[in-house]
Scaffold this motif. Structure first.
Motif: not given
Length: 151
Positions: A23-28
């Motif tokens: 996944w991608v979360a907080g641009e990471r």
């Protein structure tokens, strides 16, 4: 432990209702709970990331390349982008990486993996570096070729 090191250790819990392995979360980007750090081998910038079906799309915020637009038959400037199709594995050599639609080779290096490819338009070679910590291992920013977020 600094906040930066804490952010790079893991595993992190998936923040979504469904239990995804990537996944991608907080641009990471995250894979199996571990943060995936991708940097541009040309300018050293941390790559921006978006996520699609089993695919990360990494783009460099600094490097711009000219590409042919088949619709207008003209050339246009776009961000240098890498499409990464991954398996449910932290073995990054099992990923399929594409630059401008062409699959490129992945090489294991001390800090993770290095991906090299060239665009058919300009023939210039581009590099992406990807580092991923092993389970239970701290992520050492300097040893892994990245730069700290300043914590």
């Amino acid at each position: 432990m600094s906040a930066t090191n804490d952010a790079r250790s893991g595993p992190h819990e998936c923040p979504f209702d469904e239990d995804y392995y990537a996944w991608v979360a907080g641009e990471r980007a995250y894979l199996r709970g571990y943060r995936v750090d991708a940097t541009c081998g040309d300018c050293g910038s941390q790559l921006d990331v978006r996520f699609g079906e089993h695919t990360f799309l990494f783009t460099c915020p600094e490097c711009v390349v000219e590409s042919d637009d088949p619709v207008t038959e003209s050339s246009r400037a776009t961000a240098l982008g890498w499409r990464v199709s991954m398996t449910n594995s932290t073995d990054l050599t099992q990923w399929s990486v594409y630059l401008a639609g062409e699959q490129v080779d992945i090489e294991q290096v001390p800090h993770g993996v290095e991906v090299r490819g060239s665009l058919t338009e300009d023939g210039e070679e581009y590099v992406m570096n990807v580092a991923l910590p092993e389970k239970g291992q701290e992520y050492d920013v300097e040893a892994n070729g990245g730069e700290s977020d300043g914590a």
